[in-house]
Design an enzyme around this catalytic site. Structure first.
Site, PDB file in Angstrom:
ATOM      1  N   ASP A 111       0.874  -1.176   0.000  1.00 45.80           N
ATOM      2  CA  ASP A 111       0.000   0.000   0.000  1.00 45.80           C
ATOM      3  C   ASP A 111       0.913   1.228   0.000  1.00 45.80           C
ATOM      4  O   ASP A 111       2.049   1.191   0.469  1.00 45.80           O
ATOM      5  CB  ASP A 111      -0.946  -0.018   1.203  1.00 45.80           C
ATOM      6  N   ASP A 134      -7.860  -7.212   1.598  1.00 44.80           N
ATOM      7  CA  ASP A 134      -6.864  -7.308   2.668  1.00 44.80           C
ATOM      8  C   ASP A 134      -7.482  -6.701   3.918  1.00 44.80           C
ATOM      9  O   ASP A 134      -8.394  -5.866   3.821  1.00 44.80           O
ATOM     10  CB  ASP A 134      -5.603  -6.497   2.345  1.00 44.80           C
ATOM     11  N   CYS A 166     -12.187 -27.047  11.472  1.00 48.67           N
ATOM     12  CA  CYS A 166     -10.989 -26.418  10.911  1.00 48.67           C
ATOM     13  C   CYS A 166      -9.846 -27.426  10.755  1.00 48.67           C
ATOM     14  O   CYS A 166      -9.668 -28.316  11.589  1.00 48.67           O
ATOM     15  CB  CYS A 166     -10.539 -25.259  11.794  1.00 48.67           C
ATOM     16  N   CYS A 211      -6.577 -26.410  10.474  1.00 51.95           N
ATOM     17  CA  CYS A 211      -5.302 -25.724  10.714  1.00 51.95           C
ATOM     18  C   CYS A 211      -4.469 -26.436  11.789  1.00 51.95           C
ATOM     19  O   CYS A 211      -4.967 -27.265  12.545  1.00 51.95           O
ATOM     20  CB  CYS A 211      -5.532 -24.256  11.089  1.00 51.95           C
ATOM     21  N   CYS A 218      -5.909 -26.161  15.332  1.00 51.10           N
ATOM     22  CA  CYS A 218      -7.086 -26.991  15.600  1.00 51.10           C
ATOM     23  C   CYS A 218      -6.764 -28.486  15.567  1.00 51.10           C
ATOM     24  O   CYS A 218      -7.422 -29.279  16.240  1.00 51.10           O
ATOM     25  CB  CYS A 218      -8.203 -26.654  14.614  1.00 51.10           C
ATOM     26  N   HIS A 239      -4.902 -19.856  13.061  1.00 51.29           N
ATOM     27  CA  HIS A 239      -6.289 -20.291  12.873  1.00 51.29           C
ATOM     28  C   HIS A 239      -7.130 -19.261  12.111  1.00 51.29           C
ATOM     29  O   HIS A 239      -7.835 -19.609  11.161  1.00 51.29           O
ATOM     30  CB  HIS A 239      -6.940 -20.605  14.223  1.00 51.29           C
TER      31      HIS A 239
HETATM   32  N1  GUN Z   1      -6.487   0.906   2.922  1.00 52.80           N
HETATM   33  C1  GUN Z   1      -7.791   0.918   3.248  1.00 52.80           C
HETATM   34  N2  GUN Z   1      -8.437   1.912   2.600  1.00 52.80           N
HETATM   35  C2  GUN Z   1      -7.509   2.552   1.849  1.00 52.80           C
HETATM   36  C3  GUN Z   1      -7.560   3.682   0.952  1.00 52.80           C
HETATM   37  O1  GUN Z   1      -8.602   4.296   0.718  1.00 52.80           O
HETATM   38  N3  GUN Z   1      -6.381   4.051   0.369  1.00 52.80           N
HETATM   39  C4  GUN Z   1      -5.209   3.384   0.605  1.00 52.80           C
HETATM   40  N4  GUN Z   1      -4.091   3.796  -0.008  1.00 52.80           N
HETATM   41  N5  GUN Z   1      -5.143   2.332   1.442  1.00 52.80           N
HETATM   42  C5  GUN Z   1      -6.282   1.923   2.044  1.00 52.80           C
HETATM   43 ZN    ZN Z   2      -8.108 -23.789  13.126  1.00 53.09          ZN
END
Ligand code: GUN
Ligand code: ZN
Length: 374
Positions: free
Chosen positions: A94, A268, A306, A308, A311, A337
């Site tokens: 990011d 993410d 699960c 994993c 578990c 987990h």
């Molecule tokens: N991570 C979660 N939301 C955002 C976003 O709007 N911009 C960026 N760069 N990272 C993020």
């Molecule tokens: Zn597990």
């Protein structure tokens, strides 16, 4: 050619969700996918071998944190982020656009960039779109993100509109600054607050810039979930079919399913790893706080369904004991987990898309998990 190639395998006849493959310099990712977060060049408590064992295909790391510490120059000297952290599969970084706004104090935004103070030592820094890309080029992730402004929620229309156009100008500058297009794919980020016309304008302008992939940003920042889903309804279908779509900062089971159904390919979130360290785990029957007294003599695994390592080998009673005794192994087991839970959920989602039954799968999942669990 470019660094990545998205291959749309099929669209679920029942839900419209996409099954695909993303080809990157460090291997192929099956989508839809959840990306564990390794903010500081480590997914907290996990070794790369453990991440592979639970089926992690790609991880995310943060430009802002690595720029602050240990510095991108050092990571570059080490041979890049993959080598530095001993992870040979794909990485996405990011841009810092989000962290600068959420973590740092006293930030000052101008057309040129953002001045802010470090959350570590209070020192003063300036990040521009060019600087963010320079850092991301030095880190060397397979996918890098444009430098954007993530708006707060709520945010008034005029501010959102001005910010949106600035983020678009920043995106153009990011493209111009990006030096390594054959090894790293630069994704654009859709902003525009919770306003339909601004989100649509953001998509139109970003598409003109022809990024190899697009993220939807500015969501999961405190707005009600219905609003987030509405913004996805407005935007995702306008994005090009032949490129990957990434919903930033989303990782609760319900939002993953709703996002996939709306055509999102990548997600993410720190949620699974963060709640794990607090002693909360996802299970097929909803969330469970394993620290609680009711599990003191519960000799079942965290989740009976699960597969994993935690578990297969440990009980709720033992893991609760580890948390009570402040033993590090507790957080390691709950992290393994929780990540495995979300990665398996996405494996099942991909299978359901393949078989055109994702809406049935969603219904069966929430029948057991509970509809209000998040
Ligand atoms: N991570 C979660 N939301 C955002 C976003 O709007 N911009 C960026 N760069 N990272 C993020
Ligand atoms: Zn597990």
């Amino acid at each position: 050619m470019g660094a990545i190639r998205y291959e749309l395998i099929k669209t679920c006849k029942q839900s419209g969700a996409r099954l695909g493959r993303l080809h990157t310099p460090h291997g192929v990712i099956e989508t839809p996918i959840f990306m564990p977060v390794g903010t500081q060049a480590t997914v907290k408590t996990m070794t790369p071998e453990e991440l592979k064992e639970i089926g992690a295909q790609i991880i995310l790391s943060n430009t802002y944190h690595l720029y602050m510490r240990p510095g991108e120059k050092l990571v570059e000297k080490a041979g890049g982020l993959h080598k530095f952290m001993n992870w040979d599969r794909p990485i996405l970084t990011d841009s810092g656009g989000f962290q600068v706004f959420s973590l740092s104090k006293l930030r000052d935004i101008t057309e040129e960039g953002v001045t802010f103070r470090s959350h570590i030592d209070g020192s003063k820094h300036f990040i521009s779109p060019e600087k963010a890309i320079e850092i991301e080029n030095a880190l060397g992730a397979d996918i890098i993100m444009a430098f954007d402004e993530c708006l707060p929620y709520p945010c008034d229309y005029d501010y959102a509109k001005n910010s949106l156009y600035r983020t678009i100008r920043w995106a153009e500058r990011c493209l111009k600054a990006h030096k390594n297009t054959e090894k790293q794919a630069l994704f654009g980020i859709i902003q525009g607050g919770m306003y339909r016309d601004l989100r649509e304008e953001s998509v139109r302008e970003m598409i003109k810039l022809d990024f190899p992939g697009y993220a939807v940003g500015g969501l999961s920042i405190g707005e009600p979930k219905d609003i987030m889903y509405e913004v996805l309804d407005w935007t995702v279908h306008l994005l090009p079919e032949n490129k990957p779509r990434y919903l930033m900062g989303v990782g609760s089971p319900d939002a993953l399913l709703e996002g996939v159904i709306r055509g999102v390919d990548m997600f993410d979130c720190v949620l699974p790893t963060r709640i794990a360290r607090n002693g909360t785990v996802f299970t097929s029957k909803g969330k469970l706080v394993v620290r609680n007294a009711e599990y003191a003599e519960d000799f079942r695994p965290l989740d009976e369904e699960c597969d994993c390592y935690a578990c297969r080998n440990y009980t709720r009673a033992y893991i609760r004991h580890l948390f009570k005794a402040k033993e590090i192994l507790g957080a390691r087991l709950t992290t393994i987990h929780n990540l495995r839970f979300l990665l398996r959920l996405m494996e099942n989602v991909r299978q359901a898309i393949m078989e055109d039954r994702l809406l049935d799968f969603k219904e069966e999942f929430f029948e057991k998990y509970g509809y209000n669990e998040g």
